[in-house]
Write an enzyme that holds these catalytic residues in place. Sequence first.
Site, mmCIF file in Angstrom:
data_model
loop_
_atom_site.group_PDB
_atom_site.id
_atom_site.type_symbol
_atom_site.label_atom_id
_atom_site.label_comp_id
_atom_site.label_asym_id
_atom_site.label_seq_id
_atom_site.Cartn_x
_atom_site.Cartn_y
_atom_site.Cartn_z
ATOM 1 N N GLU A 1 0.809 -1.219 0.000
ATOM 2 C CA GLU A 1 0.000 0.000 0.000
ATOM 3 C C GLU A 1 0.843 1.270 0.000
ATOM 4 O O GLU A 1 0.343 2.358 0.277
ATOM 5 C CB GLU A 1 -0.970 -0.030 1.180
ATOM 6 N N LYS B 1 -15.537 -1.497 1.898
ATOM 7 C CA LYS B 1 -14.751 -1.993 0.760
ATOM 8 C C LYS B 1 -15.731 -2.525 -0.274
ATOM 9 O O LYS B 1 -16.433 -3.507 -0.020
ATOM 10 C CB LYS B 1 -13.787 -3.094 1.205
#
Length: 427
Positions: free
Chosen positions: A205, A337
């Site tokens: 990330e 999500k």
Amino acid sequence: MSAIVDIIGREILDSRGNPTVECDVLLESGTMGRAAVPSGASTGSREAIELRDGEAGRYNGKGVLKAVEHINTEISEAIMGLDASEQAFLDKTLLELDGTDNKSRLGANAMLAVSMAVAKAAAEEAGLPLYRYFGGSGAMQLPVPMMNIVNGGAHANNSLDIQEFMIVPVSQPTFREALRCGAEVFHALKKILSDRGMSTAVGDEGGFAPNFGSNDECLSTILQAIEKAGYRAGEDVLLALDCAASEFYHDGKYQLAGEGLQLSSAEFTDYLATLADKFPIVSIEDGMHESDWDGWKLLTDRLGKKVQLVGDDLFVTNTRILKEGIEKGIANSILIKINQIGTLTETFAAIEMAKRAGYTAVISHRSGETEDSTIADIAVGLNAGQIKTGSLSRSDRISKYNQLLRIEEDLGDIASYPGKSAFYNLR
């Protein structure tokens, strides 16, 4: 009527070099929407099913040609000619076509790609930016970013058990200034690590992934970076954690291998409470295993009034599970999500349910991302107030931040940045 006249699914690669699904939807007017879906590394057991081919000799079994075929055949046949502006009806059609509780037949990756692409095509047809199409005239709040500047756990190859260490800029007047703050802290941290001879390689990330001796040492170093960049820890910049505790929960214990600890739910609650007392931590995600609801209740009762407690693997963007959590007083926030649930309609329902209950909703990327920036538009369109989309490196992360900059510019004087007020669940 914005009739759908063509649908094309294809296999592309995500930020980890693994296949994922992309979809183009063409409308009668000639407008087109394109969407690509992300994929997670640490996943909740109750997430909607991401359909993979399982063919060992091709992409190590991670191909998505079956999902793509579903788009190009039966999904295409089912939604061809439908009005793209009728999102709820279209998503209902997809759900009925799949016919399973967890989207295991068609694949949540196939369904989400279509759901998103249709929305993008409809927004284009209406002549509206996507955030405005989602939220109407009330969409004007930029989200506070949770920036993952140190990666551990399943997102990095190091000794840190906690998966994400994040900075949260809260004192700035605009998103642009908050982003600048995050970038400056990121570069200050890089200099500190480099001066110590520590790795400045980044994880999935975009955050650094050095071998700190403990979570405490990592947090202390981040505080140093905040000060080095000219900001005040606890005032200008707060901290957030994603424990991803399901990843290190074994045999009824939270096993922090990097620190040589094996803790019960009560002991791990004490551990997190100690960190929250020592550091300006405003948010802790997945602080307990997804099935350890007794542990979650302990944690919520102990910290729920001073720290945002976010359920990711706990709730998996699912309104049925979220409703049960709200009724039992578990957590005070949900991570959103889009690929955990598989359609935009269900995603938006989870956000609205959280808000009605006084829970916050944090819009989130996945560790396997693409250049698709739809989640930035969702964050603004639904006035979510918070977004989690990685560090200040890797274009798959930066694409979301850059889209938020464009949205803020488009909004002009009516744009707002909530800062600390984004954490309205803390009393």
